[in-house]
Design an enzyme around this catalytic site. Structure first.
Site, PDB file in Angstrom:
ATOM      1  N   ASP A 215      57.647  81.812  48.049  1.00 20.77           N
ATOM      2  CA  ASP A 215      56.865  80.992  48.969  1.00 20.77           C
ATOM      3  C   ASP A 215      57.776  80.200  49.916  1.00 20.77           C
ATOM      4  O   ASP A 215      58.778  79.627  49.474  1.00 20.77           O
ATOM      5  CB  ASP A 215      56.030  80.018  48.113  1.00 20.77           C
ATOM      6  CG  ASP A 215      54.985  79.267  48.894  1.00 20.77           C
ATOM      7  OD1 ASP A 215      54.068  79.904  49.426  1.00 20.77           O
ATOM      8  OD2 ASP A 215      55.075  78.016  48.964  1.00 20.77           O
ATOM      9  N   GLU A 277      58.414  85.253  51.755  1.00 19.56           N
ATOM     10  CA  GLU A 277      57.410  84.764  52.705  1.00 19.56           C
ATOM     11  C   GLU A 277      58.171  83.876  53.679  1.00 19.56           C
ATOM     12  O   GLU A 277      58.462  82.710  53.396  1.00 19.56           O
ATOM     13  CB  GLU A 277      56.318  83.942  52.021  1.00 19.56           C
ATOM     14  CG  GLU A 277      55.198  83.620  53.006  1.00 19.56           C
ATOM     15  CD  GLU A 277      54.698  82.181  53.025  1.00 19.56           C
ATOM     16  OE1 GLU A 277      53.643  81.935  53.616  1.00 19.56           O
ATOM     17  OE2 GLU A 277      55.369  81.290  52.471  1.00 19.56           O
TER      18      GLU A 277
HETATM   19  C1  GLC Z   1      52.781  79.325  51.766  1.00 18.71           C
HETATM   20  C2  GLC Z   1      51.503  79.713  51.079  1.00 18.71           C
HETATM   21  C3  GLC Z   1      50.434  78.756  51.480  1.00 18.71           C
HETATM   22  C4  GLC Z   1      50.840  77.367  51.042  1.00 18.71           C
HETATM   23  C5  GLC Z   1      52.206  76.991  51.595  1.00 18.71           C
HETATM   24  C6  GLC Z   1      52.773  75.793  50.899  1.00 18.71           C
HETATM   25  O1  GLC Z   1      52.706  79.459  53.131  1.00 18.71           O
HETATM   26  O2  GLC Z   1      51.186  81.037  51.370  1.00 18.71           O
HETATM   27  O3  GLC Z   1      49.193  79.093  50.942  1.00 18.71           O
HETATM   28  O4  GLC Z   1      49.901  76.430  51.495  1.00 18.71           O
HETATM   29  O5  GLC Z   1      53.135  78.021  51.402  1.00 18.71           O
HETATM   30  O6  GLC Z   1      53.154  76.119  49.599  1.00 18.71           O
END
Ligand code: GLC
Length: 552
Positions: A215, A277
């Site tokens: 994440d 991500e």
């Molecule tokens: C990422 C997740 C999202 C979350 C953010 C903070 O972007 O996909 O859902 O709110 O991180 O953890």
């Protein structure tokens, strides 16, 4: 077979996999409390086998106050009672494995929950203490320290700093949270943080997971001086070469962390994957996360964001393949996830509309039929591309965004933190429909559903689509079956045409054609039609917003 620049084949199950994202709270509820859970997922694993995916990625299920739907983790080594127990997680992993499905779990290393024992210890410790140095605490500006340490804004809106109250009741230091107040950012300059996450990785690797979706992978390290940044905060902040890089995203230091993690994964038997991500642009910059000694894959958000036009799709596909090829990594493709408007609705907005952060009553509504038609064409195009494809639960049903969710039902912190200007992500997170005539459309045994499901969910329910020729579900099944049978994921793309209205490419023995224009297009002469995202015209031509797969 994809190859590295030095000619070595790119290996690993993920290089060609189709990976299905499960958002646990909205997939299947076993106990009727209105929130999906791990036993619910285990009971529905056969659906994923029937669908034909290779792996699942589970969004967080760890103990959490749920300030950001579980992306605020209070304990990285356990399961929230809302979702079940650690034994339920073990069972889910084992049952998935026995069906040949791989399991990826979510790792949230940029921030913990404010309920995490480390943050609680930091609050009761003094400024400058070891406890506080695991996070980013600073004195405020101004004579009384009542101004935040810098001008950074939270991704969800409002300031990225919150002032603490000292044990004696006096206002204290401030802490940084790029997201919600309940998600304090960790200090990755602290070796203790590194050691802790290596141990968390080991904990889940030892339990048998096949990898991690990381994440906010581009956020862990901040520019040392925490310099002001006047721009409004966005998770996708665009790092065009000629623009200064934001001091909170895509800093050089993150790469050393992933090199260390990669070594750890490599020391385990089997093929374990790290997926970034990272909302980083351009593609060349993103490719740095998947260099040979770092992560294995990164989500391709540039692809998700690309407009539905032939030139835009041609450009993003070409750029994505070139960028990942340059570092020898497999390319990935994605159209929907739990953070964006579902593509069946997004593509129903006029071409050129800015990416909405949620859609609500009173907002311009997408054209549902057009959106679904384009979504089916987009998916069929995507599933023919070499590399791996990420699917988000419900898209196999053609599920749209819930675009008329009552504002009082909204739970995404974005809605409140943006002063009710950004509706946020609840519309793509509504529990999914399995049976048209069952309570909560078969989501669980009761009517309860943590976000209200709209009545039109009945027509999208799985049991209305299974074995129905032409349904979106059957389209996904056909595409995933052919994708496997023809080895499309490990194939090579060769463009045959890239006009303003039509794209045609070959991948192995398959020819793929998408018509974005108004004029019907003939199918290549003598070709055998293998799949089509919508019926062809009576004269056999391909209509507007349709993709076909043929064997020439
Ligand atoms: C990422 C997740 C999202 C979350 C953010 C903070 O972007 O996909 O859902 O709110 O991180 O953890």
């Amino acid at each position: 077979m994809q190859q590295t620049p030095s000619g070595h084949p790119v290996t690993g199950w993920w290089t060609e996999a189709s990976i299905y994202q499960i958002y646990p709270r909205s997939f299947a509820d076993s106990d009727g409390d209105g929130v999906g859970d791990l036993p619910g997922i285990t009971a529905r694993l056969d659906h994923l086998v029937e669908l034909g995916v290779d792996a699942v990625w589970l969004s967080p299920f760890y103990p959490s106050p749920q300030a950001d739907a579980g992306y605020d983790v209070a304990d990285y080594r356990d399961v929230d009672p809302l979702f079940g127990t650690l034994a339920d997680a073990d069972k889910l992993i084992a049952e998935a494995r026995s069906r040949g499905l791989r399991v990826i779990v979510d790792l949230v290393p940029n921030h913990t929950s404010s309920a995490h024992r480390w943050f609680q210890a930091a609050l009761s410790a003094a400024p400058g203490s070891a406890e506080r140095s695991r996070y980013i605490f600073r004195d405020g500006l101004g004579p009384t320290g009542d101004q935040p340490p810098n001008d950074w804004q939270s991704v969800f809106g409002g300031p990225a700093w919150t002032r603490t109250v000292d044990p004696d009741g006096q206002p204290g230091q401030w802490y940084l949270h790029l997201f919600d107040t309940g998600q304090p950012d960790l200090n990755w300059d602290n070796p203790e943080v590194h050691a802790e996450f290596l141990d968390v990785l080991r904990f889940w690797l030892d339990r048998g997971v096949d990898g991690f979706r990381v994440d906010v992978a581009h956020g862990l390290v901040k520019q040392a001086d925490l310099a002001d940044w006047q721009e409004p905060q966005e998770i996708l902040s665009g790092n065009e070469v000629d623009k200064p890089r934001p001091p909170m995203w895509d800093q050089e230091g993150v790469h050393e962390i992933y090199r260390q993690w990669r070594q750890l994964l490599d020391s385990y038997p089997g093929e374990r994957v790290l997926v970034a991500e990272a909302w980083v642009e351009p593609a060349e910059r993103l490719a740095r996360y998947v260099r040979p000694d770092e992560m294995h894959q990164a989500f391709n958000f540039e692809y998700l964001l690309a407009a539905w036009t032939a030139p835009a799709q041609y450009a993003v596909i070409t750029r994505s393949l070139e960028a990942t090829d340059s570092v020898g990594a497999p390319t990935t493709w994605v159209l929907s996830n739990h953070d964006v408007v579902r593509h069946a609705s997004r593509l129903g907005l006029p071409v050129g509309t800015a990416r909405p952060n949620g859609i609500g009553i009173g907002d311009p509504q997408p054209d549902a039929a057009l959106g679904l038609r384009r979504a089916r064409a987009a998916t069929l195009l995507m599933l023919a591309l070499p590399g791996s494809a990420y699917l988000y639960q419900g898209e196999e049903l053609g599920l749209p965004e819930h675009t008329t969710l009552p504002d009082e039902a909204r739970q995404d912190p974005t809605w409140a933190r943006s002063g009710h200007t950004q509706r946020g992500r609840d519309g793509c997170r509504v529990p999914i429909p399995w049976e048209a005539d069952a309570p909560s459309y078969g989501f669980g045994p009761s009517d309860a559903s943590w976000l209200p499901q709209p009545p039109l969910w009945a027509e999208y329910a799985l049991d209305r689509q299974r074995d129905v020729p032409g349904s979106t579900y059957e389209l996904y099944r056909t595409a995933l079956r052919l994708r496997r049978a023809h080895g499309l994921g490990r194939g090579t793309l060769e463009w045959l045409s890239s006009g303003d209205e039509v794209l045609t490419f070959r991948n192995g023995e398959l020819t793929v054609l998408t018509n974005f224009g108004a004029t019907p297009v003939p199918v290549p002469a003598g070709a055998e039609l293998l799949a089509s995202s919508a019926p062809l015209h009576d004269d056999g031509t391909v209509p507007t917003d349709v993709t076909v797969w043929v064997r020439a």
